[in-house]
Design an enzyme around this catalytic site. Structure first.
Site, mmCIF file in Angstrom:
data_model
loop_
_atom_site.group_PDB
_atom_site.id
_atom_site.type_symbol
_atom_site.label_atom_id
_atom_site.label_comp_id
_atom_site.label_asym_id
_atom_site.label_seq_id
_atom_site.Cartn_x
_atom_site.Cartn_y
_atom_site.Cartn_z
ATOM 1 N N ARG A 10 0.826 -1.208 0.000
ATOM 2 C CA ARG A 10 0.000 0.000 0.000
ATOM 3 C C ARG A 10 0.854 1.249 0.000
ATOM 4 N NH1 ARG A 10 0.158 4.046 2.887
ATOM 5 N NH2 ARG A 10 0.125 2.836 4.812
ATOM 6 N N CYS B 58 -0.689 17.336 0.309
ATOM 7 C CA CYS B 58 -0.326 15.996 -0.160
ATOM 8 C C CYS B 58 -0.487 14.980 0.964
ATOM 9 C CB CYS B 58 1.115 15.982 -0.659
ATOM 10 S SG CYS B 58 1.459 17.077 -2.039
ATOM 11 N N ARG C 130 -2.942 10.447 3.927
ATOM 12 C CA ARG C 130 -3.526 9.978 5.187
ATOM 13 C C ARG C 130 -4.914 9.400 4.981
ATOM 14 N NH1 ARG C 130 -1.462 15.483 8.224
ATOM 15 N NH2 ARG C 130 0.663 14.749 8.686
ATOM 16 N N ARG D 131 -8.056 -24.712 14.851
ATOM 17 C CA ARG D 131 -7.113 -25.202 15.857
ATOM 18 C C ARG D 131 -7.855 -25.914 16.986
ATOM 19 N NH1 ARG D 131 -1.808 -26.632 17.030
ATOM 20 N NH2 ARG D 131 -1.186 -25.890 19.112
ATOM 21 N N GLU E 41 3.771 9.982 8.480
ATOM 22 C CA GLU E 41 2.721 10.879 8.002
ATOM 23 C C GLU E 41 1.882 11.436 9.159
ATOM 24 O OE1 GLU E 41 0.958 10.228 4.339
ATOM 25 O OE2 GLU E 41 2.424 8.774 3.672
ATOM 26 N N GLY E 42 2.599 11.885 10.163
ATOM 27 C CA GLY E 42 1.981 12.418 11.373
ATOM 28 C C GLY E 42 1.919 11.351 12.437
ATOM 29 N N HIS F 70 0.999 9.489 16.003
ATOM 30 C CA HIS F 70 -0.260 9.427 16.753
ATOM 31 C C HIS F 70 -0.404 10.653 17.659
ATOM 32 C CE1 HIS F 70 -3.650 7.295 18.681
ATOM 33 N NE2 HIS F 70 -3.208 7.819 19.795
ATOM 34 N N ASP F 71 0.683 11.025 18.315
ATOM 35 C CA ASP F 71 0.630 12.171 19.233
ATOM 36 C C ASP F 71 0.373 13.477 18.486
ATOM 37 O OD1 ASP F 71 1.111 10.424 21.278
ATOM 38 O OD2 ASP F 71 3.207 11.001 21.578
#
Length: 391
Positions: free
Chosen positions: A89, A245, A250, A275, A370-371, A373-374
């Site tokens: 991806r 962009c 995102r 299983r 791309e940024g 989490h914080d």
């Protein structure tokens, strides 16, 4: 595949075709070898032209031979590619959202004519240079500089600086690079199309990664690199360029994370029903059913957010902060639920024969790039309170 509230019942025939084509492609061409590729730290570059033939690069753009599909079709494509592996991806996402999108949105007619068909076909590979060794979460602090060659902009620019953690850079033919124009007293950020075979450009690969291993990641070094004036993106200046962009990319990540989480659920459900321990399948135990129920719920919530995001994007009402919420939530969901899936698989889950631990490791990267989490938390906090927490 899990679609608990029948969201895909409303897909158009075109969107179903895109979903099914991507799913068939990864099942037949990528999934059989992806575990080995991940262990080796290699990307199946031989599939890049085939992905182009199938229209996997920026299919939501139109003109210049691009199909102009719906945003939902694009999201479903990202979902199915990441259900296989984040590296697959990422390759398509960078090519489309971070390279083709800025050329399409901000490029000159000559730039569009030259690059978009080649990138769409997979004849050329692109990369996006924003992050620097000293500037990740604060890209506005970039030190890469552009100065007018021979004192005149009409003659082009000379670029100096470095970029890092750049997907595709070691195999790229062109880089969309962002640098500060030091010729202008305001020092605005400008976008440059830099062919990687220019004198002074280096694209060293970053190896020994413990995450996103089936992806080619590198650096970009710029040492007095001359770029002609016609290689400057004329339609934008300032941080609006690179940030717009990232919003496009995102959006794709939010969809891709759904695919990875769904793949973890499907793998865990299949394993739990097959299983046998203590005289029957482990899926009969309440503890395992609770895990599967929660995982299915989290997949569904992520799907709902991705579909709603798409509705907003289709009608032109999508805000970057809403994309931040979806990227933040759906990536966290994939990160957390991949671990739960690995628990269900027990010791077998730590091998490359099963996907959850590979997804788990990959999402340590997606959680950050791309940024982080914080950072997305602070973006949302600012939007909700009107108080800037970055300074």
């Amino acid at each position: 595949m899990l679609d608990y509230v029948d969201l895909e019942a409303d897909l158009t025939a075109e969107e179903r075709m895109v979903r099914d084509t991507a799913r068939e492609f990864v099942e037949e061409q990528v999934r059989p070898d992806i575990g080995e590729r991940w262990l080796e730290g290699t990307f199946p570059t031989e599939l890049i032209p085939e992905m182009g033939e199938l229209g996997f690069y920026a299919p939501n753009l139109d003109g210049y031979g691009l199909p102009g599909l719906s945003e939902r079709a694009y999201g479903l494509l990202m979902q199915e590619l990441e259900a296989c592996d984040s590296g697959v991806r990422s390759m398509a996402s960078v090519q489309g959202a971070l390279v083709m999108y800025p050329i399409h949105a901000y490029g000159s007619d000559a730039q569009k004519d030259h690059w978009l068909p080649k990138l769409a076909d997979g004849e050329a590979v692109g990369c996006f240079g924003l992050t620097e060794p000293e500037h990740g979460s604060n890209p506005a602090g970039m030190e890469t500089r552009a100065e007018a060659a021979n004192g005149g902009r009409e003659e082009g620019y000379v670029l100096n600086g470095s970029k890092t953690w750049i997907t595709n850079s070691p195999i790229a033919d062109v880089a969309v690079l962002w640098a500060r124009d030091h010729t202008d007293p305001d020092r605005p950020v400008r976008g440059f199309l830099v062919e990687t075979d220019r004198d002074g450009v280096s694209t060293n690969e970053i190896d020994e990664k413990l995450s996103l291993r089936a992806s080619i990641t590198g650096e970009i070094g710029l040492n007095d690199v001359y770029v002609p004036a016609e290689n400057v993106l004329p339609g934008v200046e300032g941080m609006k360029g690179p940030l717009s962009c990232l919003t496009q990319a995102r959006f794709g990540i939010a969809w891709g994370a759904v695919g990875a989480t769904r793949d973890c659920f499907e793998t865990a459900r299949r394993y739990a029903t097959d299983r046998e321990q203590f005289g029957g399948p482990i899926a009969r135990f309440q503890l395992q059913q609770e895990k599967l129920a929660e995982m299915a719920t989290q997949v569904t919530l992520a799907q709902l957010l991705a579909h709603r995001l798409t509705d907003l994007k289709e009608r032109g009402d999508l805000r970057p902060e809403q994309v931040s919420m979806a990227k933040r939530n759906n990536v966290r969901t994939a990160r957390d639920q991949s671990r739960v899936a690995r628990e269900i698989l027990g010791g077998n889950g730590i091998t490359a024969d099963y996907s959850p631990m590979r997804h788990m490791a990959n999402f340590e990267t997606v959680y950050t790039y791309e940024g982080t989490h914080d950072i997305h938390s602070l973006i949302l906090g600012n939007d909700l309170t009107g108080i800037q927490a970055f300074q």
